[in-house]
Design a protein around this motif. Sequence first.
Motif, PDB file in Angstrom:
ATOM      1  N   UNK A  91       0.793  -1.361  -0.120  1.00 59.99           N
ATOM      2  CA  UNK A  91      -0.147   0.005   0.048  1.00 59.99           C
ATOM      3  C   UNK A  91       0.745   1.226   0.005  1.00 59.99           C
ATOM      4  N   UNK A  92       1.822   1.186   0.582  1.00 61.53           N
ATOM      5  CA  UNK A  92       2.851   2.317   0.512  1.00 61.53           C
ATOM      6  C   UNK A  92       4.418   1.721   0.234  1.00 61.53           C
ATOM      7  N   UNK A  93       5.002   2.886  -0.242  1.00 62.43           N
ATOM      8  CA  UNK A  93       6.514   2.548  -0.624  1.00 62.43           C
ATOM      9  C   UNK A  93       7.327   2.181   0.539  1.00 62.43           C
ATOM     10  N   UNK A  94       7.005   2.829   1.770  1.00 63.94           N
ATOM     11  CA  UNK A  94       7.583   2.626   2.985  1.00 63.94           C
ATOM     12  C   UNK A  94       7.251   1.528   3.762  1.00 63.94           C
ATOM     13  N   UNK A  95       6.168   1.247   3.394  1.00 60.95           N
ATOM     14  CA  UNK A  95       5.379  -0.214   3.948  1.00 60.95           C
ATOM     15  C   UNK A  95       6.213  -1.300   3.412  1.00 60.95           C
ATOM     16  N   UNK A  96       6.305  -1.320   2.246  1.00 58.24           N
ATOM     17  CA  UNK A  96       6.690  -2.439   1.235  1.00 58.24           C
ATOM     18  C   UNK A  96       8.306  -2.275   1.714  1.00 58.24           C
ATOM     19  N   UNK A  97       9.141  -1.358   1.729  1.00 62.77           N
ATOM     20  CA  UNK A  97      10.614  -1.457   2.033  1.00 62.77           C
ATOM     21  C   UNK A  97      10.895  -1.940   3.560  1.00 62.77           C
ATOM     22  N   UNK A  98       9.820  -1.645   4.441  1.00 59.92           N
ATOM     23  CA  UNK A  98      10.076  -2.131   6.027  1.00 59.92           C
ATOM     24  C   UNK A  98       9.837  -3.562   5.944  1.00 59.92           C
ATOM     25  N   UNK A  99       8.683  -3.986   5.136  1.00 63.08           N
ATOM     26  CA  UNK A  99       8.304  -5.436   5.311  1.00 63.08           C
ATOM     27  C   UNK A  99       9.403  -6.485   4.554  1.00 63.08           C
ATOM     28  N   UNK A 100      10.003  -6.089   3.516  1.00 65.44           N
ATOM     29  CA  UNK A 100      10.618  -6.899   2.704  1.00 65.44           C
ATOM     30  C   UNK A 100      11.826  -6.065   2.300  1.00 65.44           C
TER      31      UNK A 100
END
Length: 112
Positions: A91-100
């Motif tokens: 859903x967000x660029x930051x969320x994608x980066x934090x998760x994986x």
Amino acid sequence: RSRQFATLAAAFFLAHPVQTESVTYIVQRAESLMGLCYLLTLYGFIRGVASPGRGWHGVSVLACVLGMGSKEVMVTAPLLVWLYDRTFVAGTFGGAMRARWRVYLGLVSIGI
């Protein structure tokens, strides 16, 4: 007269398009291999998100390594994976980066 004919025949043979077939065949194989690895990188990432474990993410990184060895266009694969993750998963660029972040580090470190 026979030398002139032989020279003309040799010049025609050198300029004939048959000589380029071997070069274009190799380039087409590299393009096909890169396309396969590109799609396998994205597929491995999608399967890795859907199933727990690191196996599919490893497939994704390995496919990216192989693709970058075949064609330079593969450098855009980590960006595509990140955009896919942002759009359809996190859903967000930051969320994608934090998760994986480990997957992205593996994908990006190959292109450096």
